[in-house]
Design a protein around this motif. Structure first.
Motif, short mmCIF file in Angstrom:
data_model
loop_
_atom_site.label_atom_id
_atom_site.label_comp_id
_atom_site.label_asym_id
_atom_site.label_seq_id
_atom_site.Cartn_x
_atom_site.Cartn_y
_atom_site.Cartn_z
N ARG A 187 49.07 38.89 34.96
CA ARG A 187 49.35 40.49 35.73
C ARG A 187 49.35 41.51 34.12
N PRO A 224 37.37 51.15 41.07
CA PRO A 224 37.13 49.70 42.28
C PRO A 224 35.51 50.22 41.80
N LEU A 269 34.72 46.49 40.70
CA LEU A 269 35.03 44.51 40.50
C LEU A 269 34.15 43.74 41.15
N LEU A 319 40.50 35.53 42.32
CA LEU A 319 40.94 37.03 42.86
C LEU A 319 40.85 38.22 41.91
N GLU A 346 42.96 42.04 41.44
CA GLU A 346 43.34 43.12 42.45
C GLU A 346 43.31 44.13 41.43
N SER A 347 42.73 45.44 41.19
CA SER A 347 43.37 46.28 40.11
C SER A 347 43.00 48.15 40.62
N VAL A 348 44.14 48.63 40.29
CA VAL A 348 44.53 50.39 40.86
C VAL A 348 44.80 50.95 39.15
N ALA A 385 45.70 45.50 36.10
CA ALA A 385 44.74 44.17 37.35
C ALA A 385 45.67 43.33 36.96
N THR A 386 45.48 41.99 38.44
CA THR A 386 45.93 40.98 38.46
C THR A 386 44.42 39.80 38.28
N THR A 395 43.90 36.50 39.63
CA THR A 395 44.06 35.41 40.28
C THR A 395 43.30 34.57 39.85
#
Length: 432
Positions: free
Chosen positions: A357, A365, A368, A408, A410-412, A417-418, A420
């Motif tokens: 992270r 978005p 992604l 995986l 994930e980000s905002v 961002a993460t 995985t």
């Protein structure tokens, strides 16, 4: 007077049809004898009538015997022999033996798996609906020559298959020979994959190498011309040229690594490796880059080993790409967190998760879904300025696919961002 055929009699041991014929002849002989003795029937006419009745009674029995003998001969047809079936069954590739009409005589297990609709004594054309197969089979039957065809099979997955139809001479029942059709199938998918990867490699390499090569060529021309005696310009240009050369070397290295992983994607690694020391080794190797970017790497790893079935070198490359990306593109956050944990999937299956992270600007978005595409970049200028090749996340995805894992993301925006990497855990050893 009725005759009880079920009771023991003179006719009982005889075959049914012969017994019936004998009874008919006996009855006809008695009737004709009565007419000769008590009627006006001449003996010659009676004898002629008896012969006709006898022929009518015995001919069907003989025809039945001939038909039965033909069935016995047909049962030992050389093409139907067990040895032929064993040869077809023992062939390593899918194989089907057909008669000249295209009916299936024999097929092996591989052919039944390739085309489940194939049935013995049924036309193969109805089960194999590919136009290339039907055309090759018809031409081979018509010309008695070998025919080959390549077709794309979409079920259950896309596969390129090569078909060979070989006319095979076989002996017939009457001493001659006829042609059967031996159809064999060979999976060309690995070769096609290699060809596609080679074509992709050439196309991608030529596209991505064009920019740094053009820069190198321009700087060389400048150093040989106007900046020939300019020491300051020479040092600056040589520094740029050095960076461009390093970028080209990294690009080639990433392309080769990606090709190797794709080539062995269908072979899952079976060596047990501990993820904890691998992650520590990667983090230690990137400490210099972290200091340059003024970023701290926080590592949260368990004290006990966490093992999976994996390829150590590929896993090193995977974590190197994830952590290096976080250091480069999330540097504004000042911190990168790397953690390892065990969790459950949505279906309740256990998995090992390594999370990387960052706390940088994050990713919008709309980007992604495409991050793992080859050469896809959110910001082309920034990526090239950071020395990125556009292949890092694609390589990560393919390594995870080979390890039967998943990525995986994930980000905002403005919250980091993460990434995985999730792996299936190592299976416990089987106790004999």
């Amino acid at each position: 007077m009725a005759i009880d055929e079920s009771s023991p009699s003179f006719f009982s041991p005889w075959p049914d049809r012969l017994r019936h014929s004998a009874i008919i002849l006996l009855a006809a002989g008695l009737a004709l004898a009565v007419l000769v003795v008590f009627g006006d029937l001449a003996a010659v006419r009676a004898a002629a009538a008896f012969i006709c009745i006898g022929a009518a009674a015995l001919v069907p029995w003989r025809l039945h015997d001939v038909a039965a003998s033909r069935d016995d001969v047909r049962a030992v047809n050389p093409v139907e022999a067990a040895a032929v079936a064993a040869v077809v069954a023992g062939m390593p590739d899918p194989a089907v033996l057909l008669d000249r009409a295209g009916r299936v005589l024999h097929l092996n297990a591989a052919a039944a798996q390739l085309a489940p609709a194939l049935r013995k004594n049924e036309l193969a054309q109805f089960a194999l609906r590919s136009p290339e197969i039907i055309t090759a089979l018809r031409e081979a039957i018509a010309t008695s020559e070998i025919r080959r065809a390549t077709y794309l099979d979409h079920v259950p997955v896309d596969r390129w298959m090569e078909l060979t139809v070989t006319p095979v001479p076989v002996p017939t029942l009457f001493g001659g020979s006829d042609k059967c059709m031996l159809m064999t199938f060979h999976d060309q998918t690995p070769l096609r994959r290699v060809e596609e990867m080679r074509a992709d490699f050439v196309a991608n390499a030529s596209h991505e190498l064009r920019t740094p090569l053009a820069a190198l060529s321009g700087f060389i021309d400048t150093l040989q011309g106007p900046a020939k005696d300019d020491v300051k310009a020479r040092e600056r240009f040589l520094g740029i040229m050095h960076n461009q050369a390093k970028r080209m070397a990294r690009l080639i290295d990433d392309l080769l690594s990606l090709s190797r992983v794709e080539l062995s994607a269908h072979v899952r690694p079976d060596t047990l490796v501990d993820l904890v020391p691998i992650i520590r080794q990667v983090a230690d190797g990137l400490e210099l880059l972290a200091r340059e970017r003024q970023v701290t790497i926080d590592i949260d790893l368990p004290d006990t080993p966490v093992s999976i079935a994996g390829d150590r070198e590929e896993l090193l490359r995977l974590f190197e790409n994830l952590i290096e990306n976080a250091l480069k593109y999330g540097a504004s956050g000042g911190k990168v967190v790397v953690s390892l944990s065990q969790a459950l999937t949505g279906e309740g299956a256990p998995e090992v998760r390594v999370m990387v992270r960052d706390f940088g600007p994050g990713i919008a978005p709309e980007h992604l879904p495409r991050l793992t595409e080859r050469f896809y970049r959110v910001d082309v200028g920034d990526s090239r300025a950071q020395g990125g090749t556009g292949l890092g996340l694609s390589l990560v995805k393919h390594i995870l696919n080979r390890h039967r894992g998943r990525l995986l993301i994930e980000s905002v925006p403005k919250q980091g961002a993460t990434f995985t990497a999730a792996f299936p855990p190592a299976m416990p050893p089987v106790v004999a």
